[in-house]
Design a protein around this motif. Sequence first.
Motif, PDB file in Angstrom:
ATOM      1  N   CYS A  16       0.815  -1.215   0.000  1.00  0.00           N
ATOM      2  CA  CYS A  16       0.000   0.000   0.000  1.00  0.00           C
ATOM      3  C   CYS A  16       0.849   1.267   0.000  1.00  0.00           C
ATOM      4  O   CYS A  16       0.352   2.338  -0.290  1.00  0.00           O
ATOM      5  N   LYS A  20       2.850   1.665  -7.299  1.00  0.00           N
ATOM      6  CA  LYS A  20       1.938   0.758  -8.000  1.00  0.00           C
ATOM      7  C   LYS A  20       0.735   0.427  -7.131  1.00  0.00           C
ATOM      8  O   LYS A  20      -0.366   0.239  -7.631  1.00  0.00           O
ATOM      9  N   GLY A  21       0.957   0.367  -5.828  1.00  0.00           N
ATOM     10  CA  GLY A  21      -0.155   0.098  -4.915  1.00  0.00           C
ATOM     11  C   GLY A  21      -1.202   1.190  -4.953  1.00  0.00           C
ATOM     12  O   GLY A  21      -2.401   0.918  -4.966  1.00  0.00           O
ATOM     13  N   HIS A  22      -0.754   2.448  -4.994  1.00  0.00           N
ATOM     14  CA  HIS A  22      -1.701   3.564  -5.055  1.00  0.00           C
ATOM     15  C   HIS A  22      -2.490   3.540  -6.352  1.00  0.00           C
ATOM     16  O   HIS A  22      -3.700   3.768  -6.362  1.00  0.00           O
ATOM     17  N   VAL A  23      -1.822   3.258  -7.460  1.00  0.00           N
ATOM     18  CA  VAL A  23      -2.504   3.228  -8.758  1.00  0.00           C
ATOM     19  C   VAL A  23      -3.518   2.092  -8.791  1.00  0.00           C
ATOM     20  O   VAL A  23      -4.655   2.275  -9.241  1.00  0.00           O
ATOM     21  N   LYS A  24      -3.133   0.927  -8.282  1.00  0.00           N
ATOM     22  CA  LYS A  24      -4.070  -0.200  -8.281  1.00  0.00           C
ATOM     23  C   LYS A  24      -5.251   0.061  -7.356  1.00  0.00           C
ATOM     24  O   LYS A  24      -6.380  -0.308  -7.668  1.00  0.00           O
ATOM     25  N   MET A  25      -4.999   0.716  -6.222  1.00  0.00           N
ATOM     26  CA  MET A  25      -6.103   1.026  -5.322  1.00  0.00           C
ATOM     27  C   MET A  25      -7.058   2.037  -5.955  1.00  0.00           C
ATOM     28  O   MET A  25      -8.275   1.935  -5.787  1.00  0.00           O
ATOM     29  N   ARG A  27      -7.630   2.309  -9.160  1.00  0.00           N
ATOM     30  CA  ARG A  27      -8.411   1.565 -10.167  1.00  0.00           C
ATOM     31  C   ARG A  27      -9.515   0.758  -9.509  1.00  0.00           C
ATOM     32  O   ARG A  27     -10.639   0.679 -10.010  1.00  0.00           O
ATOM     33  N   LEU A  28      -9.221   0.148  -8.363  1.00  0.00           N
ATOM     34  CA  LEU A  28     -10.249  -0.607  -7.647  1.00  0.00           C
ATOM     35  C   LEU A  28     -11.334   0.323  -7.113  1.00  0.00           C
ATOM     36  O   LEU A  28     -12.513  -0.041  -7.094  1.00  0.00           O
ATOM     37  N   LEU A  81      -6.039   9.574 -12.633  1.00  0.00           N
ATOM     38  CA  LEU A  81      -5.149   8.570 -13.223  1.00  0.00           C
ATOM     39  C   LEU A  81      -4.701   8.977 -14.615  1.00  0.00           C
ATOM     40  O   LEU A  81      -3.570   8.707 -15.011  1.00  0.00           O
ATOM     41  N   SER A  86       1.335   7.155 -13.759  1.00  0.00           N
ATOM     42  CA  SER A  86       2.347   6.343 -13.080  1.00  0.00           C
ATOM     43  C   SER A  86       2.300   6.520 -11.577  1.00  0.00           C
ATOM     44  O   SER A  86       3.082   5.919 -10.867  1.00  0.00           O
TER      45      SER A  86
END
Length: 98
Positions: A16, A20-25, A27-28, A81, A86
């Motif tokens: 977290c 990459k964790g922030h970007v994936k969160m 997107r979720l 985003l 990135s």
Amino acid sequence: MSTLKPKPKPKHRPFCFSVKGHVKMLRLDIINSAIAAIFMIIISVLSLLPETTTFIVLGGVFGLLVAVCCIADGVLMYRKLLFNPSGPYQKRTIHDKI
């Protein structure tokens, strides 16, 4: 006799706290907002179909308002985003400075 120093271990960064964790969160969160909006629209429309009283109408209107807020939340996160895909910490290259 030479002494070999062990290499220091890199710090473990939880998922977290990584970029990459922030970007994936994010997107979720967009997917979550879309699902919540669809759910609220369905429930609001179904609540307005049978007998309508003042409180049922107010509940349906409030549900539709919440659905609009969910859609706006998802759109704002999507634009965030697009603006910086990135993540919050983007490495700059030599070409970006020119």
